[in-house]
Scaffold this motif. Structure first.
Motif, PDB file in Angstrom:
ATOM      1  N   THR A   1       0.819  -1.205   0.000  1.00 58.30           N
ATOM      2  CA  THR A   1       0.000   0.000   0.000  1.00 58.30           C
ATOM      3  C   THR A   1       0.860   1.265   0.000  1.00 58.30           C
ATOM      4  O   THR A   1       1.819   1.364   0.753  1.00 58.30           O
ATOM      5  CB  THR A   1      -0.898   0.022   1.258  1.00 58.30           C
ATOM      6  OG1 THR A   1      -1.706  -1.145   1.247  1.00 58.30           O
ATOM      7  CG2 THR A   1      -1.782   1.252   1.278  1.00 58.30           C
ATOM      8  N   ALA A   2       0.489   2.202  -0.851  1.00 56.77           N
ATOM      9  CA  ALA A   2       1.140   3.514  -0.856  1.00 56.77           C
ATOM     10  C   ALA A   2       0.102   4.571  -0.528  1.00 56.77           C
ATOM     11  O   ALA A   2      -1.010   4.536  -1.058  1.00 56.77           O
ATOM     12  CB  ALA A   2       1.764   3.795  -2.217  1.00 56.77           C
ATOM     13  N   ILE A   3       0.450   5.457   0.379  1.00 54.39           N
ATOM     14  CA  ILE A   3      -0.448   6.554   0.724  1.00 54.39           C
ATOM     15  C   ILE A   3       0.221   7.868   0.365  1.00 54.39           C
ATOM     16  O   ILE A   3       1.299   8.193   0.881  1.00 54.39           O
ATOM     17  CB  ILE A   3      -0.812   6.515   2.219  1.00 54.39           C
ATOM     18  CG1 ILE A   3      -1.676   5.284   2.489  1.00 54.39           C
ATOM     19  CG2 ILE A   3      -1.559   7.783   2.627  1.00 54.39           C
ATOM     20  CD1 ILE A   3      -1.635   4.820   3.902  1.00 54.39           C
ATOM     21  N   LEU A   4      -0.403   8.605  -0.551  1.00 49.20           N
ATOM     22  CA  LEU A   4       0.141   9.902  -0.956  1.00 49.20           C
ATOM     23  C   LEU A   4      -0.473  11.006  -0.110  1.00 49.20           C
ATOM     24  O   LEU A   4      -1.688  11.073   0.023  1.00 49.20           O
ATOM     25  CB  LEU A   4      -0.179  10.174  -2.432  1.00 49.20           C
ATOM     26  CG  LEU A   4       0.932   9.906  -3.443  1.00 49.20           C
ATOM     27  CD1 LEU A   4       1.191   8.422  -3.524  1.00 49.20           C
ATOM     28  CD2 LEU A   4       0.557  10.464  -4.800  1.00 49.20           C
ATOM     29  N   GLY A   5       0.378  11.837   0.430  1.00 51.13           N
ATOM     30  CA  GLY A   5      -0.104  12.983   1.187  1.00 51.13           C
ATOM     31  C   GLY A   5      -0.632  14.056   0.248  1.00 51.13           C
ATOM     32  O   GLY A   5      -0.431  13.984  -0.965  1.00 51.13           O
ATOM     33  N   PRO A   6      -1.318  15.050   0.809  1.00 47.55           N
ATOM     34  CA  PRO A   6      -1.860  16.113  -0.045  1.00 47.55           C
ATOM     35  C   PRO A   6      -0.766  17.020  -0.620  1.00 47.55           C
ATOM     36  O   PRO A   6       0.393  16.947  -0.231  1.00 47.55           O
ATOM     37  CB  PRO A   6      -2.792  16.881   0.892  1.00 47.55           C
ATOM     38  CG  PRO A   6      -2.336  16.555   2.267  1.00 47.55           C
ATOM     39  CD  PRO A   6      -1.680  15.219   2.215  1.00 47.55           C
ATOM     40  N   HIS A   7      -1.190  17.871  -1.518  1.00 49.91           N
ATOM     41  CA  HIS A   7      -0.321  18.834  -2.212  1.00 49.91           C
ATOM     42  C   HIS A   7       0.285  19.844  -1.221  1.00 49.91           C
ATOM     43  O   HIS A   7      -0.414  20.358  -0.360  1.00 49.91           O
ATOM     44  CB  HIS A   7      -1.215  19.550  -3.228  1.00 49.91           C
ATOM     45  CG  HIS A   7      -0.657  20.787  -3.824  1.00 49.91           C
ATOM     46  ND1 HIS A   7       0.151  20.763  -4.932  1.00 49.91           N
ATOM     47  CD2 HIS A   7      -0.803  22.101  -3.488  1.00 49.91           C
ATOM     48  CE1 HIS A   7       0.487  22.002  -5.256  1.00 49.91           C
ATOM     49  NE2 HIS A   7      -0.078  22.841  -4.399  1.00 49.91           N
ATOM     50  N   HIS A   8       1.573  20.127  -1.364  1.00 51.30           N
ATOM     51  CA  HIS A   8       2.191  21.111  -0.479  1.00 51.30           C
ATOM     52  C   HIS A   8       2.871  22.287  -1.157  1.00 51.30           C
ATOM     53  O   HIS A   8       3.536  23.078  -0.508  1.00 51.30           O
ATOM     54  CB  HIS A   8       3.153  20.435   0.495  1.00 51.30           C
ATOM     55  CG  HIS A   8       2.442  19.892   1.691  1.00 51.30           C
ATOM     56  ND1 HIS A   8       1.975  18.600   1.736  1.00 51.30           N
ATOM     57  CD2 HIS A   8       2.063  20.466   2.848  1.00 51.30           C
ATOM     58  CE1 HIS A   8       1.350  18.412   2.881  1.00 51.30           C
ATOM     59  NE2 HIS A   8       1.379  19.519   3.578  1.00 51.30           N
ATOM     60  N   GLY A   9       2.753  22.408  -2.454  1.00 49.86           N
ATOM     61  CA  GLY A   9       3.255  23.621  -3.107  1.00 49.86           C
ATOM     62  C   GLY A   9       4.768  23.698  -3.174  1.00 49.86           C
ATOM     63  O   GLY A   9       5.460  22.683  -3.198  1.00 49.86           O
ATOM     64  N   ASP A  10       5.264  24.921  -3.171  1.00 51.04           N
ATOM     65  CA  ASP A  10       6.691  25.185  -3.372  1.00 51.04           C
ATOM     66  C   ASP A  10       7.400  25.196  -2.021  1.00 51.04           C
ATOM     67  O   ASP A  10       7.196  26.093  -1.211  1.00 51.04           O
ATOM     68  CB  ASP A  10       6.844  26.544  -4.067  1.00 51.04           C
ATOM     69  CG  ASP A  10       8.299  26.899  -4.322  1.00 51.04           C
ATOM     70  OD1 ASP A  10       9.202  26.144  -3.900  1.00 51.04           O
ATOM     71  OD2 ASP A  10       8.550  27.951  -4.948  1.00 51.04           O
ATOM     72  N   LEU A  11       8.257  24.224  -1.822  1.00 53.49           N
ATOM     73  CA  LEU A  11       8.898  24.071  -0.507  1.00 53.49           C
ATOM     74  C   LEU A  11       9.964  25.125  -0.238  1.00 53.49           C
ATOM     75  O   LEU A  11      10.504  25.184   0.864  1.00 53.49           O
ATOM     76  CB  LEU A  11       9.511  22.674  -0.365  1.00 53.49           C
ATOM     77  CG  LEU A  11       8.530  21.510  -0.448  1.00 53.49           C
ATOM     78  CD1 LEU A  11       9.256  20.198  -0.180  1.00 53.49           C
ATOM     79  CD2 LEU A  11       7.377  21.687   0.525  1.00 53.49           C
TER      80      LEU A  11
END
Ligand SMILES: [Fe+3]
Ligand SMILES: [Mg+2]
Ligand SMILES: [Zn+2]
Ligand SMILES: [Zn+2]
Lengths: 324, 689
Positions: free
Chosen positions: B356-366
């Motif tokens: 299983t892979a869980i992708l976190g939400p979008h975080h923009g420009d780090l």
């Protein structure tokens, strides 16, 4: 120049040029008098081109070592210099460099007390390399430290940033900008002393040479376990340097200065210190550029005109684009 | 089956009767929390709840937080597992008797609905203007401000939005000014499909996407004469539309009688979306005239997802609210728990355990300090939520990415292993993982740029390989990027670099600037080499006069696409391959030369744009056939940010399919850098085996 290493011609060279210029570098070792704890530093200088607008490798070699002593809080007194000369260097160029070193020593209030010269075959060097060492004296009780910054402290710089790095780069690469760019290289012993006299509780000073202001503040943030917040609008930049950085795609916070210092002082003394620095001829364009914060230890952020905060990274080799 | 349910497998097991006399759901054992528990993404308000919401006889008439087991907040309110009200941000709202009865009633739509609430017991709406809360109906206040052209900060599921009247140029201009937002298109929210259809052309696939429970922002063709302020998406033939997805949105839009609202993330440009009420008040005070807020805290920051139908395929461009943390299935299990850190822009992270892979939400420009900290916090929260303690950290090869430094620092502090993954290899692997491929492929990774194995910036890459290994089989001819990142912000620099590479005089720039730029190119000062396709798009856009400076990412390339949209094929520029050792190099000089010639010969920019798009498809086609001849591989993966370009994506797919290739491209995960973390995860997992 065709003088072999260590032989008669080398000795002649030293005798003829350096003794006449500096007067007191004849002994194998110099006896240095002074009071307080000893501060000792050494640095090697290679720069292309060796003559550039605003200075030359000789002035750079003296100012670099003097400034390392000065920002540590010491009063610089003695300097030694070792030359590696490439066969083929014009004697007139060497004379110019040496004269510039003497003038810079006088300006910095230091005495050149020891020296050495080696000549290497053509292609084994790059015209001239200079290594200088310096001795200064630290008054009892003075302890400036890169790990002494505290939240609330202010960060000051003594003038516009990046002039040296951009002047060298544009000269070396033949980039013809509209406005001439001049190196800021100069000794800062007197300015550093003025700072210490005005504000004895100054936490630390540094000269933003290689790695620029970003490098100095990153070291500070790491060593003192604090965060640093810079204000983009407050960072003094010569318009020509700003324009050149934009064209070159360089972050001026990463570009080297050789005649500027960074000071960190308690908040309540910062304004007084700023005024004193601006009164000094080597600190006319001093500015408070940011503050030390308790938040985000180890990280330097730059607050932009519109209020955004960008992480300022220490320079890791070449600046490579990150944007996909 | 409930709308949000998905069958991931069917298994059965026979047991002897245990003596229970009735069906019941036991209280969760807190110690059993975490491991392997699936957490739902947030769900748009269901039809049944909507009917109740507007039914004056219903006890939840106009209650802005109505929800049931089929809809409502999930990820964004969950603090810990097991998922029970006590471990959500609903913990502070003890249910009233009526709500408790529904919760306990197996016949109710709200049986075991953890966020179940009503006006008597649940969260309350409040309007706040300047210094204090306003009396009276908060929705009426908000609607008044919006009607008068003001800006309202609306607390949504995954953060605050900034809303204004989408038909008023003055309102939108003012929003852009206060938010410091350039002319990047803004998203619009409408109440229902009818409202969307009045603004845009919507086909069946788009309708399905638009009304899916994730309610993403969908890029749709704008109708001629659609009543939308020009300022919303200047010059774009597309509009980003989403349907209302919370009861609060439905109520607010109902107050406004069908006026579409601009709904953009509540932040200053580049900063993360605000979720904390005090933080939002502080940060948005200078932007919003009124706050439409409530007292249910947001636990997880989640921007809106973005999607587009490309060539008949629904394609996710940003996988965030409503999508994260829906698990993805890897083609093989992770031997040890993994964390992959993604890229730098459009950053996401991915956690892997088992298959299983869980992708976190979008975080923009780090590079933005606050975005970076939000990213770091979210990683910690997700690790706790899913009880995954990573043993290995996978990151991009770029030494200056914030995500790379995070991996390095954390690995040192915790004694973890790290795996550095080449950017385009990760792009290809992400697509392979999404499609369950575990075989060698031809990977076409076209994007703006990523750090290459040779320390130049790659971005026009044809890789041959699998998860474990790859070979750079072909790429665009490298050219200097004068000024590094500056050359990305200023496409005219790429025009000069490409023209000069092709031996063409770069023409009429301010002379001193051009002189320095040429010296930089020739002496390779501040000019790293790049084989980027995105930069070739920029160069062509600048040559034909689309724009010299990009105010947001890929702006010039997108405008070039808009120009070419709807034009029929009209020839193409030369596609010349040269072999260097084992590697094919696509010569960009004849292309740039021909573009320049067309431009100087008076050919209209849209025609040049159309021909250039065909050229890109030709390049993909020609190189893939050459690589098939050399390797025998029939499967092609198309990935990278360039495939957000609908013309290139659809035509390349069609062309390759016609040539007999098996073509795969990302659809459920972003083709841009938002997908990198999944690719890194798959590669790190494969290397463990
Ligand atoms: Fe990429
Ligand atoms: Mg030094
Ligand atoms: Zn519902
Ligand atoms: Zn209730």
């Amino acid at each position: 120049l065709g003088h072999g290493s260590g032989g008669k011609l080398g000795a002649d060279l030293v005798a003829r040029m350096f003794l006449s210029v500096f007067g007191n570098a004849a002994e194998d070792a110099a006896a240095c008098a002074g009071a307080g704890r000893l501060a000792f530093t050494t640095d090697a200088f290679v720069v292309r081109p060796i003559f550039f607008p605003g200075g030359d490798i000789g002035r750079l070699a003296i100012a670099g070592t003097v400034n390392d002593l000065a920002v540590s809080g010491a009063l610089p007194r003695y300097v030694s210099a070792a030359f590696i000369l490439e066969e083929g260097l014009a004697m007139a160029d060497l004379e110019r460099i040496v004269a510039s070193m003497r003038a810079t020593c006088e300006e910095a209030g230091v005495v050149l007390v020891a020296g050495d010269t080696k000549v290497v075959d053509r292609g084994k060097g790059d015209r001239v390399f200079i290594t200088t060492s310096g001795i200064g004296f630290l008054p009892q009780g003075r302890a400036l430290s890169i790990s002494a910054a505290q939240p609330g402290d202010r960060v000051l710089v003594s003038g516009t940033l990046g002039d040296h790095g951009i002047a060298i780069l544009s000269q070396r690469e033949g980039l013809e900008f509209d406005t001439a760019l001049t190196s800021d290289v100069q000794p800062l012993a007197d300015l550093a002393q003025a700072i210490l006299q005005t504000c004895s509780s100054v936490r630390c000073m540094r000269d933003p040479t290689r790695g620029g202001l970003a490098g100095v503040l990153h070291d500070l943030a790491t060593a003192s376990r604090v965060g640093v917040r810079l204000h983009e609008q407050a960072v003094p930049l010569a318009p020509a340097v700003r324009a050149a950085c934009e064209l070159l795609g360089l972050d001026p916070l990463h570009v080297a200065s050789e005649g500027r210092l960074v000071a960190v002082a308690p908040a309540d003394e910062a304004e007084g210190l700023l005024a004193a620095m601006r009164r000094h001829p080597r600190g006319r364009e001093s500015a408070i550029v940011g503050e030390v914060v308790a938040d985000h230890a180890g990280t330097v952020v730059l607050r932009s005109r519109i209020g955004g905060e960008r992480v300022v990274r220490p320079l890791a080799g070449e600046q490579l684009p990150r944007i996909c | 089956m409930p709308a949000a349910a998905a069958i991931r497998g069917v298994a059965w097991d026979e047991r002897a009767p245990g003596g229970a006399r009735e069906f019941c759901i036991e209280t969760s054992d807190e110690r059993a929390g975490g491991d392997g528990v699936a957490i739902s993404a947030d769900l748009a308000t269901c039809d049944a709840c909507l009917t109740e919401l507007f039914d004056s006889a219903d006890r939840r008439y106009r209650y802005p937080f109505i929800n049931c087991t089929n809809c409502g907040p999930r990820l964004t309110i969950i603090d810990a597992t097991p998922y029970d009200r006590a471990r959500t941000t609903m913990a502070g709202f003890p249910p009233c008797d009526a709500c408790r009865r529904e919760y306990a009633d197996p016949a109710s739509r709200r049986f075991h609905a953890q966020p179940n609430a009503c006006a008597a017991c649940g969260p309350r709406l409040l309007a706040r203007e300047g210094s204090g809360a306003l009396d009276g109906d908060a929705l009426v206040h908000a609607a008044r401000v919006l009607r008068e052209g003001g800006i309202v900060a609306v607390k949504g599921l995954g953060g605050y939005h900034l809303a204004c009247d989408g038909t008023s140029d003055d309102a939108v201009r003012e929003l852009r000014r206060r938010k410091h937002r350039d002319d990047k298109p803004l998203a619009l929210m409408v109440r229902e499909l009818d409202g969307a259809a009045r603004l845009c052309h919507i086909d069946a696939d788009e309708e399905t996407l638009l009304s899916s429970p994730a309610r993403p922002i969908v890029l749709l063709r704008r109708r001629a004469g659609a009543k939308v302020a020009h300022e919303v998406a200047p010059h774009s033939p597309w509009l980003g539309l989403m349907l209302a997805y919370t009861p609060l949105h439905h109520l607010l839009l109902a107050e406004l009688d069908g006026t579409p609202l601009v709904m953009t993330s509540g932040n200053r440009t580049d900063e993360p979306i605000a979720i904390d009420d005090d933080d939002a008040l502080a940060r948005l005070a200078g932007i919003a005239d009124l706050f439409l807020a409530h007292d249910r805290p947001i636990r997880t920051r989640c921007d809106d997802s973005v999607a587009r139908v490309i060539g008949g395929r629904p394609t996710v461009l940003r996988r965030s609210r409503g999508e994260s943390p829906r698990p993805l299935v890897l083609p093989f299990p992770c031997r040890r728990p993994l964390l992959a850190l993604g890229g730098e822009l459009k950053a996401t992270f991915a956690l892997g355990r088992g298959a299983t892979a869980i992708l976190g939400p979008h975080h923009g420009d780090l590079e933005d300090h606050h975005a970076y900290r939000a990213y770091v916090d979210a990683i910690a929260h997700f690790e706790r939520l899913f009880a995954i303690r990573p043993a290995v950290l996978a990151h991009d090869l770029h030494p200056d990415y914030a995500s790379t430094r995070y991996a390095g620092e954390r690995a040192r502090a915790e004694g973890l292993e790290v795996v550095a993954v080449q950017h385009h290899h990760a792009h290809v692997a992400a697509c392979m993982a999404e499609h369950g491929l575990d075989e060698p492929v031809i990977g076409v990774a076209l994007d703006g740029g990523g750090y290459g194995l040779d320390r130049t910036i790659w971005g026009g890459e044809f890789l041959v390989g699998d998860y474990r290994n790859f070979r750079r089989a072909a790429h665009l001819r490298p050219v200097p990027m004068p000024g590094g990142e500056r050359a990305i912000r200023e496409p005219w620099r790429m025009a000069v670099a490409h023209l000069r590479d092709a031996g063409i005089d770069a023409g009429n720039r301010p002379e001193a600037t051009l002189r320095v730029l040429c010296a930089m190119i020739d002496r390779r000062v501040g000019s790293p080499l790049t084989s980027s396709m995105g930069r070739l798009f920029d160069a062509v856009a600048a040559i034909v006069g689309v724009r010299d400076e990009a105010r947001h990412e890929a702006q010039a390339a997108m405008e070039l696409e808009w120009m070419a949209t709807d034009l029929s094929e009209d020839g193409a520029y030369p596609c010349v391959l040269a072999g260097v050792d084992d590697t094919l190099v696509v010569d960009t000089r004849p292309i740039v030369g021909a573009v320049h010639e067309d431009h100087c010969g008076g050919v209209a920019a849209p025609r040049i744009a159309r021909r250039f798009h065909s050229t890109v498809v030709d390049i993909i086609d020609t190189v893939c056939r050459a690589l098939r001849d050399a390797t025998g591989l029939e499967t092609v993966v198309l990935t990278g940010g360039v495939f957000m370009n609908a013309i290139v994506a659809a035509e390349a797919r069609r062309r390759l399919s016609d040539r007999g290739f098996r073509v795969r491209s990302p659809a459920a995960t972003p083709t841009n850098d938002g997908g990198l973390s999944l690719g890194q995860l798959a590669i790190a997992a494969a290397r463990e085996v």
